[in-house]
Design an enzyme around this catalytic site. Sequence first.
Site, PDB file in Angstrom:
ATOM      1  N   ILE A   1       0.829  -1.195   0.000  1.00  0.00           N
ATOM      2  CA  ILE A   1       0.000   0.000   0.000  1.00  0.00           C
ATOM      3  C   ILE A   1       0.871   1.256   0.000  1.00  0.00           C
ATOM      4  O   ILE A   1       1.981   1.252   0.536  1.00  0.00           O
ATOM      5  CB  ILE A   1      -0.958  -0.027   1.221  1.00  0.00           C
ATOM      6  CG1 ILE A   1      -2.124   0.937   1.047  1.00  0.00           C
ATOM      7  CG2 ILE A   1      -0.198   0.211   2.532  1.00  0.00           C
ATOM      8  CD1 ILE A   1      -3.282   0.671   1.999  1.00  0.00           C
ATOM      9  N   CYS A   2       0.365   2.311  -0.659  1.00  0.00           N
ATOM     10  CA  CYS A   2       0.993   3.632  -0.592  1.00  0.00           C
ATOM     11  C   CYS A   2      -0.146   4.640  -0.444  1.00  0.00           C
ATOM     12  O   CYS A   2      -1.195   4.298   0.098  1.00  0.00           O
ATOM     13  CB  CYS A   2       1.879   3.897  -1.810  1.00  0.00           C
ATOM     14  SG  CYS A   2       0.990   3.995  -3.374  1.00  0.00           S
ATOM     15  N   ARG A   3       0.030   5.848  -0.912  1.00  0.00           N
ATOM     16  CA  ARG A   3      -1.034   6.848  -0.713  1.00  0.00           C
ATOM     17  C   ARG A   3      -2.205   6.611  -1.658  1.00  0.00           C
ATOM     18  O   ARG A   3      -3.353   6.582  -1.243  1.00  0.00           O
ATOM     19  CB  ARG A   3      -0.479   8.257  -0.899  1.00  0.00           C
ATOM     20  CG  ARG A   3      -1.514   9.327  -0.605  1.00  0.00           C
ATOM     21  CD  ARG A   3      -0.874  10.705  -0.523  1.00  0.00           C
ATOM     22  NE  ARG A   3      -1.849  11.685  -0.080  1.00  0.00           N
ATOM     23  CZ  ARG A   3      -2.593  12.409  -0.905  1.00  0.00           C
ATOM     24  NH1 ARG A   3      -2.486  12.252  -2.206  1.00  0.00           N
ATOM     25  NH2 ARG A   3      -3.447  13.280  -0.422  1.00  0.00           N
TER      26      ARG A   3
END
Length: 108
Positions: free
Chosen positions: A58-60
């Site tokens: 996951i990232c932004r």
Amino acid sequence: MDEESVSVTEIPDGAAIIDVREDDEWEAGHIEGALHVPLGELPTRLDDLPLDDDMYVICRTGGRSHRAVAWLTNNGFDAYNVAGGMGSWNLDHGKPIVSENGEEPWVK
């Protein structure tokens, strides 16, 4: 190999979540129990990853995690991109996050 994306709601309970955002983003708000490995450190931190488990990256918003998953799968890992990233996790689905600094957690 095509990279597989999953929605926030498809992540199994207790799954290994790898957060590839930068330090300031992590400190502002992250998923409790996630492993923080900034994207640029990924190749040097393979020993920190759960080698036998599926990983949900996951990232932004999904861009950096997409690149991380492509790299991980090309190197033999079972990794899935979390579609929509932390925005989807927290803002769209209301799933909880925690901060490192004692302030109200938020997605930076």
